[in-house]
Write an enzyme that holds these catalytic residues in place. Structure first.
Site, mmCIF file in Angstrom:
data_model
loop_
_atom_site.group_PDB
_atom_site.id
_atom_site.type_symbol
_atom_site.label_atom_id
_atom_site.label_comp_id
_atom_site.label_asym_id
_atom_site.label_seq_id
_atom_site.Cartn_x
_atom_site.Cartn_y
_atom_site.Cartn_z
ATOM 1 N N HIS A 183 1.850 -1.238 -9.076
ATOM 2 C CA HIS A 183 0.701 -1.637 -9.904
ATOM 3 C C HIS A 183 0.501 -3.156 -9.875
ATOM 4 O O HIS A 183 -0.614 -3.655 -9.714
ATOM 5 C CB HIS A 183 0.924 -1.148 -11.342
ATOM 6 C CG HIS A 183 -0.128 -1.605 -12.285
ATOM 7 N ND1 HIS A 183 -1.356 -0.994 -12.376
ATOM 8 C CD2 HIS A 183 -0.168 -2.652 -13.129
ATOM 9 C CE1 HIS A 183 -2.092 -1.632 -13.252
ATOM 10 N NE2 HIS A 183 -1.397 -2.642 -13.732
ATOM 11 N N ARG A 430 7.636 4.084 -4.819
ATOM 12 C CA ARG A 430 6.864 2.888 -4.455
ATOM 13 C C ARG A 430 7.153 1.711 -5.378
ATOM 14 O O ARG A 430 6.739 0.593 -5.115
ATOM 15 C CB ARG A 430 5.358 3.196 -4.400
ATOM 16 C CG ARG A 430 4.751 3.560 -5.730
ATOM 17 C CD ARG A 430 3.385 4.212 -5.539
ATOM 18 N NE ARG A 430 2.291 3.287 -5.744
ATOM 19 C CZ ARG A 430 1.014 3.660 -5.855
ATOM 20 N NH1 ARG A 430 0.676 4.932 -5.732
ATOM 21 N NH2 ARG A 430 0.076 2.771 -6.037
ATOM 22 N N CYS A 467 -8.116 4.000 1.564
ATOM 23 C CA CYS A 467 -8.300 3.129 0.398
ATOM 24 C C CYS A 467 -6.975 2.630 -0.166
ATOM 25 O O CYS A 467 -6.960 1.942 -1.170
ATOM 26 C CB CYS A 467 -9.116 3.832 -0.680
ATOM 27 S SG CYS A 467 -8.292 5.289 -1.337
HETATM 28 C C1 PEP Z 1 -2.919 5.424 -2.912
HETATM 29 O O1 PEP Z 1 -2.016 6.157 -3.343
HETATM 30 O O2 PEP Z 1 -2.907 4.916 -1.772
HETATM 31 C C2 PEP Z 1 -4.056 5.092 -3.766
HETATM 32 C C3 PEP Z 1 -5.099 4.427 -3.291
HETATM 33 O O3 PEP Z 1 -3.963 5.456 -5.075
HETATM 34 P P1 PEP Z 1 -3.124 4.636 -6.183
HETATM 35 O O4 PEP Z 1 -2.583 3.388 -5.553
HETATM 36 O O5 PEP Z 1 -4.065 4.350 -7.283
HETATM 37 O O6 PEP Z 1 -2.059 5.631 -6.546
HETATM 38 MG MG MG Z 2 -2.320 7.251 -5.186
#
Ligand code: PEP
Ligand code: MG
Length: 536
Positions: A183, A430, A467
């Site tokens: 985040h 992550r 994205c």
């Molecule tokens: C992703 O998982 O790559 C994504 C764009 O969604 P978020 O980062 O909001 O989980």
């Molecule tokens: Mg995601």
């Protein structure tokens, strides 16, 4: 020099400002151990309660009308005389103010528990209890950052509530934990704040030290200056148009306005959960509609791709609680929101549809964390029954990545979320700094997975975008174009760099570079091969 993962293309020089965490409140003790009596503790408790009440007043003053009403309701709970009476009984039994108040809240919560409609009140009361106890212990739950100067924040990591408090004095961020797709990284990239995350040695940094945050060099230089910053590759946009469409990622009105000042052709990912992270209760359709309409109107020209709410352990939403707390693996509610809180998704889609009609914008909607073609169909049928949208899904689980050929006729488009796709493909968290290398977009297995998704999508006449944060890397964006991806969506601060990179090559060059990346057997060699081929 400290190593970490760089976020963004800009460097920053500033003064270290450490953010200390007091996650655990002191244990409850009897007042005789602190040398005070019940009367002293009652006075301290009254003072702490009134100080929290003033905090709530301040929050209400800066909030919109509905949030202000919520803060007002919390204040009434806090100042409830029955609650204070219960605390006073505990004080007379010899407990200190923090213990007496904490226990009184627990007693009230027990009385309310079991009533599903009152669950929210229980959570609110416990939050108030925490705030009062923190006041009594002299612990600040807010960041209290200066508004001027040039500071580099250093912390283990930052939550969404923390990043919302960043002031314009924050020019750089260093986190000990986190990763390139956490985040903090996403927010820093969006705000154009130089950041280095997963810098495990940053715990040694001291307040007041001057540091250079050097994201392109993946490092922090203690005592460093601007001359030492590593410069990003500069692409010369020789063509008038990029080889594929470049859109922007947004999460709120500020991002949308920032994106509108770039060359973005619309919004490729609107992370709607950011609108709900601070909401204790589900907002009304009318309030949601107002928020969507404002953001649609401010967004750059082109389609606006809205993702329905994505609740996960790193993006908790109070009124859609995760079913169990886990420390073993990152948890995502994913499609379960649609199963368990269908009425909420319906209200969200209705709000988006009304805002679409009010603003006259072209709106696409997509669902996060879809795992099967059946789930995709369920979402798409629902969305089409509510609004005039192009409808799609995100591809962020390995299961749907291998089922793209079953989506023909179900979805209009797919958008690859490389952040979560990497997390689930390599089975790594992550947010864990130890896994940075596996989360690199240059991992050959991620690249070949994207190639396969693009091939299967194009065979089914499905548009395919990326994205995830990988699309904000200008060099990697060229590789994505060569893999067959038809659009990318980048953080507003990187849209123009990504566009320049994509306007510096033709599609044949992009394909050649993608082939080099696909043939590599490590992330380092994939990037090196692409750079070498580009220089040739
Ligand atoms: C992703 O998982 O790559 C994504 C764009 O969604 P978020 O980062 O909001 O989980
Ligand atoms: Mg995601």
């Amino acid at each position: 020099m400290l190593e970490g993962h760089g976020v963004g293309l800009n460097f920053a020089v500033g003064t270290v400002w450490r953010v200390f965490r007091h996650e655990t409140l002191p244990e409850w003790v009897k007042s005789h151990t602190t040398g005070t009596d019940a009367a002293d503790e009652a006075t301290a408790l009254r003072a702490a309660i009134s100080s929290v009440a003033s905090d709530l007043d301040r929050l209400a003053a800066g909030a919109d009308q509905t949030s202000a009403e919520i803060f007002e309701a919390l204040k009434i709970l806090l100042e409830d005389e029955e609650l204070f009476g219960q605390a006073q009984e505990n004080l007379l039994e010899g407990w200190s103010a923090a213990g007496a108040f904490g226990m009184a809240v627990n007693t009230f919560c027990e009385l309310l528990s079991g009533e599903s409609t009152l669950e929210e009140r229980v959570a609110d009361l416990q939050d108030l209890s925490r705030r009062v106890q923190a006041k009594l212990a002299g612990i600040s739950l807010t960041l209290d950052l200066p508004a001027t100067g040039e500071i580099i924040l250093v912390a283990e990591d930052f939550s969404p509530a923390d990043t919302a408090q960043f002031t314009s004095a924050v020019v750089g961020v260093i986190t000990i934990g986190g990763g390139p797709t956490s985040h903090t990284s996403i927010i820093c990239r969006a705000k154009g704040i130089a950041a280095v995350v997963a810098a495990t040695a940053a715990s040694d940094l001291q307040n007041g030290q001057q540091v250079l945050v050097d994201p392109v060099g993946d490092r922090v230089v203690v005592g460093g200056n601007a001359n030492q910053a590593t410069r990003a590759i500069e692409f010369k946009a020789g063509n008038s148009e990029p080889v594929i469409t470049v859109r922007a990622n947004v999460g709120n009105l500020t991002d949308a306005a920032a994106a509108a000042r770039t060359s973005a052709q619309g919004v490729g990912l609107f992370r709607t959960e950011l609108l709900y992270l601070n909401e204790k209760l589900q907002p009304s359709v009318q309030r949601q509609t107002t928020a969507y309409a404002e953001i649609f109107a401010a967004s750059p020209a082109g389609p606006v791709v809205v993702r329905t709410i994505d609740v996960a352990s790193d993006k908790p939403v109070a009124f859609l609680p995760l079913t169990h707390e886990t420390t073993l693996a990152p948890e995502s509610l994913g499609y379960r929101v649609l199963q368990e809180h269908r009425e909420f998704i319906q209200s969200q889609l209705e709000s988006i549809e009304t805002a679409r009609r009010q603003t006259g914008r072209e709106v696409w909607v997509m669902a996060p964390m879809i795992s099967s073609a059946a789930e995709a169909k369920d979402f798409c049928d629902l969305a089409r029954s509510i609004g005039d949208f192009k409808v799609g899904i995100m591809v962020e689980t390995p299961s749907i990545a291998s089922e793209i050929n079953r989506l023909e006729g179900i979805v209009d488009f797919v958008s690859i979320g490389t952040n979560d796709l990497s997390q689930y493909l390599f089975s790594v968290d992550r947010l864990n700094p130890a896994h940075g290398k596996l989360l690199s977009p240059w991992q050959p297995k991620l690249i070949s997975t994207i190639a396969q998704i693009a091939k299967d999508a194009l065979a089914g006449a499905i548009a395919v975008g990326v994205c995830g944060e990988a699309a904000s890397d200008p060099l990697f964006a060229i590789v994505l174009a060569g893999l067959g991806v038809t659009s990318v969506s980048a953080s507003p601060s990187q849209v123009d760099s990504v566009r320049d990179a994509l306007a510096s090559v033709d599609i044949e060059t992009a394909k050649m570079l993608a082939a080099r990346a696909l043939a590599a057997n490590s992330p380092e060699s994939a990037k090196a091969q692409v750079l070498a081929a580009l220089e040739d």
